[in-house]
Design a protein around this motif. Structure first.
Motif, PDB file in Angstrom:
ATOM      1  N   GLY A 109     -30.663  96.267 -86.902  1.00  0.00           N
ATOM      2  CA  GLY A 109     -31.345  95.306 -87.788  1.00  0.00           C
ATOM      3  C   GLY A 109     -30.983  95.457 -89.248  1.00  0.00           C
ATOM      4  N   ARG A 110     -30.046  96.342 -89.554  1.00  0.00           N
ATOM      5  CA  ARG A 110     -29.612  96.499 -90.943  1.00  0.00           C
ATOM      6  C   ARG A 110     -28.101  96.296 -91.017  1.00  0.00           C
ATOM      7  N   ALA A 111     -27.634  95.851 -92.160  1.00  0.00           N
ATOM      8  CA  ALA A 111     -26.209  95.535 -92.313  1.00  0.00           C
ATOM      9  C   ALA A 111     -25.599  96.338 -93.442  1.00  0.00           C
ATOM     10  N   ALA A 112     -24.282  96.435 -93.419  1.00  0.00           N
ATOM     11  CA  ALA A 112     -23.570  97.163 -94.479  1.00  0.00           C
ATOM     12  C   ALA A 112     -22.163  96.608 -94.606  1.00  0.00           C
ATOM     13  N   ALA A 113     -21.575  96.826 -95.772  1.00  0.00           N
ATOM     14  CA  ALA A 113     -20.168  96.483 -95.996  1.00  0.00           C
ATOM     15  C   ALA A 113     -19.401  97.792 -96.068  1.00  0.00           C
ATOM     16  N   VAL A 114     -18.284  97.856 -95.358  1.00  0.00           N
ATOM     17  CA  VAL A 114     -17.452  99.065 -95.332  1.00  0.00           C
ATOM     18  C   VAL A 114     -16.011  98.628 -95.584  1.00  0.00           C
ATOM     19  N   THR A 115     -15.270  99.383 -96.377  1.00  0.00           N
ATOM     20  CA  THR A 115     -13.861  99.014 -96.561  1.00  0.00           C
ATOM     21  C   THR A 115     -12.956 100.009 -95.853  1.00  0.00           C
ATOM     22  N   ALA A 116     -11.731  99.563 -95.595  1.00  0.00           N
ATOM     23  CA  ALA A 116     -10.751 100.414 -94.907  1.00  0.00           C
ATOM     24  C   ALA A 116      -9.398 100.257 -95.582  1.00  0.00           C
ATOM     25  N   ARG A 117      -8.511 101.273 -95.367  1.00  0.00           N
ATOM     26  CA  ARG A 117      -7.132 101.112 -95.842  1.00  0.00           C
ATOM     27  C   ARG A 117      -6.312 100.444 -94.763  1.00  0.00           C
ATOM     28  N   ARG A 118      -6.834 100.506 -93.565  1.00  0.00           N
ATOM     29  CA  ARG A 118      -6.163  99.859 -92.444  1.00  0.00           C
ATOM     30  C   ARG A 118      -7.215  99.452 -91.429  1.00  0.00           C
ATOM     31  N   ALA A 119      -7.100  98.209 -90.918  1.00  0.00           N
ATOM     32  CA  ALA A 119      -8.057  97.719 -89.915  1.00  0.00           C
ATOM     33  C   ALA A 119      -7.328  97.585 -88.587  1.00  0.00           C
ATOM     34  N   VAL A 120      -7.957  98.042 -87.498  1.00  0.00           N
ATOM     35  CA  VAL A 120      -7.382  97.872 -86.161  1.00  0.00           C
ATOM     36  C   VAL A 120      -8.415  97.129 -85.312  1.00  0.00           C
ATOM     37  N   LEU A 121      -8.058  95.919 -84.901  1.00  0.00           N
ATOM     38  CA  LEU A 121      -8.965  95.132 -84.068  1.00  0.00           C
ATOM     39  C   LEU A 121      -8.581  95.322 -82.604  1.00  0.00           C
ATOM     40  N   ALA A 122      -9.503  95.916 -81.836  1.00  0.00           N
ATOM     41  CA  ALA A 122      -9.289  96.125 -80.396  1.00  0.00           C
ATOM     42  C   ALA A 122     -10.474  95.492 -79.682  1.00  0.00           C
ATOM     43  N   THR A 123     -10.672  94.208 -79.930  1.00  0.00           N
ATOM     44  CA  THR A 123     -11.889  93.513 -79.495  1.00  0.00           C
ATOM     45  C   THR A 123     -11.808  92.978 -78.072  1.00  0.00           C
ATOM     46  N   GLY A 124     -10.685  93.217 -77.385  1.00  0.00           N
ATOM     47  CA  GLY A 124     -10.606  92.946 -75.955  1.00  0.00           C
ATOM     48  C   GLY A 124     -10.481  91.493 -75.561  1.00  0.00           C
ATOM     49  N   ALA A 125     -10.885  91.243 -74.324  1.00  0.00           N
ATOM     50  CA  ALA A 125     -10.747  89.922 -73.723  1.00  0.00           C
ATOM     51  C   ALA A 125     -12.109  89.335 -73.376  1.00  0.00           C
ATOM     52  N   LEU A 126     -12.101  88.024 -73.153  1.00  0.00           N
ATOM     53  CA  LEU A 126     -13.293  87.313 -72.691  1.00  0.00           C
ATOM     54  C   LEU A 126     -12.917  86.597 -71.392  1.00  0.00           C
ATOM     55  N   GLU A 127     -13.901  86.335 -70.558  1.00  0.00           N
ATOM     56  CA  GLU A 127     -13.596  85.534 -69.369  1.00  0.00           C
ATOM     57  C   GLU A 127     -13.345  84.095 -69.788  1.00  0.00           C
ATOM     58  N   ARG A 128     -12.317  83.474 -69.186  1.00  0.00           N
ATOM     59  CA  ARG A 128     -11.975  82.092 -69.528  1.00  0.00           C
ATOM     60  C   ARG A 128     -13.128  81.176 -69.102  1.00  0.00           C
ATOM     61  N   PRO A 129     -13.459  80.155 -69.905  1.00  0.00           N
ATOM     62  CA  PRO A 129     -14.490  79.218 -69.453  1.00  0.00           C
ATOM     63  C   PRO A 129     -14.105  78.590 -68.107  1.00  0.00           C
ATOM     64  N   PHE A 130     -15.099  78.243 -67.311  1.00  0.00           N
ATOM     65  CA  PHE A 130     -14.861  77.642 -65.993  1.00  0.00           C
ATOM     66  C   PHE A 130     -15.853  76.488 -65.845  1.00  0.00           C
ATOM     67  N   PRO A 131     -15.648  75.433 -66.662  1.00  0.00           N
ATOM     68  CA  PRO A 131     -16.680  74.379 -66.800  1.00  0.00           C
ATOM     69  C   PRO A 131     -16.742  73.386 -65.637  1.00  0.00           C
ATOM     70  N   VAL A 132     -17.037  73.902 -64.430  1.00  0.00           N
ATOM     71  CA  VAL A 132     -17.242  72.994 -63.304  1.00  0.00           C
ATOM     72  C   VAL A 132     -18.684  72.488 -63.358  1.00  0.00           C
ATOM     73  N   LYS A 133     -18.938  71.418 -62.638  1.00  0.00           N
ATOM     74  CA  LYS A 133     -20.302  70.891 -62.580  1.00  0.00           C
ATOM     75  C   LYS A 133     -21.209  71.966 -61.982  1.00  0.00           C
ATOM     76  N   GLY A 134     -22.299  72.290 -62.676  1.00  0.00           N
ATOM     77  CA  GLY A 134     -23.264  73.258 -62.156  1.00  0.00           C
ATOM     78  C   GLY A 134     -23.007  74.697 -62.569  1.00  0.00           C
ATOM     79  N   TRP A 135     -22.030  74.953 -63.502  1.00  0.00           N
ATOM     80  CA  TRP A 135     -21.758  76.362 -63.833  1.00  0.00           C
ATOM     81  C   TRP A 135     -22.878  76.989 -64.645  1.00  0.00           C
ATOM     82  N   THR A 136     -23.832  76.152 -65.123  1.00  0.00           N
ATOM     83  CA  THR A 136     -24.950  76.716 -65.908  1.00  0.00           C
ATOM     84  C   THR A 136     -26.233  76.809 -65.087  1.00  0.00           C
ATOM     85  N   LEU A 137     -26.156  76.547 -63.789  1.00  0.00           N
ATOM     86  CA  LEU A 137     -27.360  76.578 -62.955  1.00  0.00           C
ATOM     87  C   LEU A 137     -27.850  78.003 -62.738  1.00  0.00           C
TER      88      LEU A 137
END
Ligand SMILES: Cc1cc2nc3c(=O)[nH]c(=O)nc-3n(C[C@H](O)[C@H](O)[C@H](O)COP(=O)(O)OP(=O)(O)OC[C@H]3O[C@@H](n4cnc5c(N)ncnc54)[C@H](O)[C@@H]3O)c2cc1C
Length: 479
Positions: A109-137
């Motif tokens: 619930g608290r935030a901060a700003a942090v700086t870096a000399r180098r940033a490495v983003l290893a945020t991975g993958a997401l499942e591809r959307p699969f928007p068939v009828k009824g996928w939100t049921l």
């Protein structure tokens, strides 16, 4: 490793800040720290492991058979991290990164700003959307979500469980459920039968890759225990009368078939999680083979923004083994860039890592070609919610796209798609594909959402909790 708990434990700056504690992030952070750099590793999850090694240090599962040895190999990676000099902040969300290498993050619930000399983003993958009828049921979820419940809580879906879709993860989950003694009722396989024709050219490489034996064992275990329905070309999910859901599907010209289910687990592949890189201004490129956008990066993971490296499946879908190896390369390159070794020493250490990447990569093209989801299932069904946050339907997307809208950002301003809490994670590709289809061009010509911070929802209270110094005043105003 130093485990941090709250923003007050943070230093204002680090040599390297790594976002994501999956195989790539753990490897990058551990490698960079091994060369004496001050490294902060941040992850939303409460323990290290990412997607593949989810909850590896605290899973309730004891029977190793269920998840298989690939999962338990994550223990060694986590132990290396635990033994390293890395500062690790779990349960924290990174919602901002800019070209000045300033991060905005929140925890507790608290935030901060942090700086870096180098940033490495290893945020991975997401499942591809699969928007068939009824996928939100109710009763319908993604295969990855069900697997996360299995890894983190040892939970398996009960009753009639039907898996539908395509991609290695779908078969992996099926085999894990079989090993857990809860075989799915059926798999509705939407892999286009024509994909084999395209994949066969890459088969020799697959034969020489470590994936062949593993893949065959997995498929045989599933086919012995689960009914597999191949060649599904049309799929819809309706609320069931005496069950959670009723699947209605077609196989080519055959008449419609129906199947009752208590749980429907959908999956059609994974795509890079580009949101933070995109909002930081990193250039994206379209991969026709993997049918997705990914940040442009070089052999060390360097992105189009000086000082920001992108690694793992967040830069290119290549699987856990390659994610860890490329994470190590990003860690080595950070050490070189920050003066801990010269390029010659870095390249010497990188050579065996690159050789191992090449071994695994031999099998990638075959998997990408074989499990490429059909154009049909990448486009939304008219009655499906394409944007779940703002409840925008496939029909609305088509109607607006037919007006000649050039790209997703215009769709966003006209329909609000991509404006919700997920910031386009669940609709981005669908909206792009709908515009591309309407214009008759490649998604490469349509482009992706232009995202801005915050890439994850944050509260006003979190922003207000950020420390106030003259420079912070200016920094906060810049966010
Ligand atoms: C749901 C799912 C399940 C999968 N299961 C398997 C499997 O069982 N076997 C397999 O071989 N492959 C699996 N994969 C494929 C997976 O992509 C790779 O195998 C591997 O986990 C990739 O490693 P990585 O380090 O690149 O990313 P990941 O392992 O995905 O790790 C990325 C980490 O970044 C964190 N993160 C992302 N954005 C932020 C942010 N803004 N702030 C803070 N933290 C952030 C995430 O919480 C995550 O822990 C799965 C993929 C998905 C999407």
């Amino acid at each position: 490793m130093t485990r941090l708990e709250q923003v007050s434990d943070l230093q204002p700056s680090y040599d390297v800040v790594v976002v994501g504690a999956g195989p790539a992030g753990m490897a990058a952070a551990t490698e960079a720290a091994a060369h004496g750099l001050e490294v902060l590793l941040v992850d939303e999850a409460v323990s290290p492991g990412g997607q593949i090694f989810r909850a590896i240090t605290q899973t309730p599962l004891r029977n190793r058979e269920v998840l298989g040895e690939d999962y338990w190999r994550g223990r060694a990676a986590a132990d290396s991290l635990l033994a390293s000099g890395v500062h690790y902040l779990p349960g924290a969300t990174v919602w901002h990164l800019d070209a000045g290498l300033q991060f905005g993050l929140s925890v507790g619930g608290r935030a901060a700003a942090v700086t870096a000399r180098r940033a490495v983003l290893a945020t991975g993958a997401l499942e591809r959307p699969f928007p068939v009828k009824g996928w939100t049921l109710p009763g319908v979820m993604s295969a990855g979500a069900a697997q996360t419940l299995l890894k983190a809580s040892g939970m398996v879906p009960q009753g009639r469980v039907v898996l539908a879709g395509t991609g290695p993860l779908l078969w992996l989950l099926a085999s894990q459920l079989v090993a857990a003694g809860h075989p799915p009722t059926a798999i509705l396989d939407t892999t286009p039968t024509g994909n084999w024709r395209h994949a066969v050219r890459a088969f020799p490489g697959f034969l020489r890759s470590p994936y062949l034996a593993k893949g065959l064992r997995l498929l045989m275990r599933v086919r012995r225990a689960v009914r597999v329905v191949p060649g599904v070309t049309e799929l819809a999910i309706e609320p069931g009368a005496s069950c959670a859901a009723e699947l209605v599907f077609h196989r080519g010209m055959r008449p419609a078939e129906r199947m009752a289910a208590d749980h429907v687990l959908l999956h059609q592949g994974v795509t890079p999680n580009v949101n933070l890189a995109n909002a930081a201004g990193c250039a994206l490129e379209w991969s026709e083979l993997q049918a997705c956008f990914r940040p442009r990066s070089d052999a060390w993971g360097r992105s189009s923004i000086e000082g920001i490296a992108i690694t793992g499946d967040g830069s290119r879908i290549a699987g856990a083994e390659i994610a860890a190896l490329r994470g190590q390369l990003a860690g080595l390159d950070a050490a070189c860039e920050l003066g801990r070794m010269d390029a010659e020493a870095r390249d010497k250490l990188a050579a065996p890592i690159r050789a191992r990447i090449a071994t695994y990569d031999r099998g990638r093209e075959f998997l990408d070609r074989l499990y490429r989801p059909s154009d049909h299932f990448r486009l939304p069904h008219d009655e499906a919610l394409a944007c779940r946050c703002e409840e925008v339907t496939g029909r609305q997307l088509r109607e607006v796209a037919a007006l000649g809208v050039p790209g997703p950002n215009q769709m966003k301003s006209m329909l609000r798609c991509g404006m919700g809490p997920c910031q386009g994670r669940l609709c981005g590709l669908t909206v792009v594909e709908a515009v591309a289809a309407a214009r008759g061009v490649s998604p490469a010509d349509v482009g992706y959402y232009r995202l801005r911070s915050p890439v994850k929802p944050i509260t006003v209270a979190e922003i207000a909790s950020m420390p106030r110094k003259a420079s912070d005043e200016k920094a906060v105003l810049r966010v």
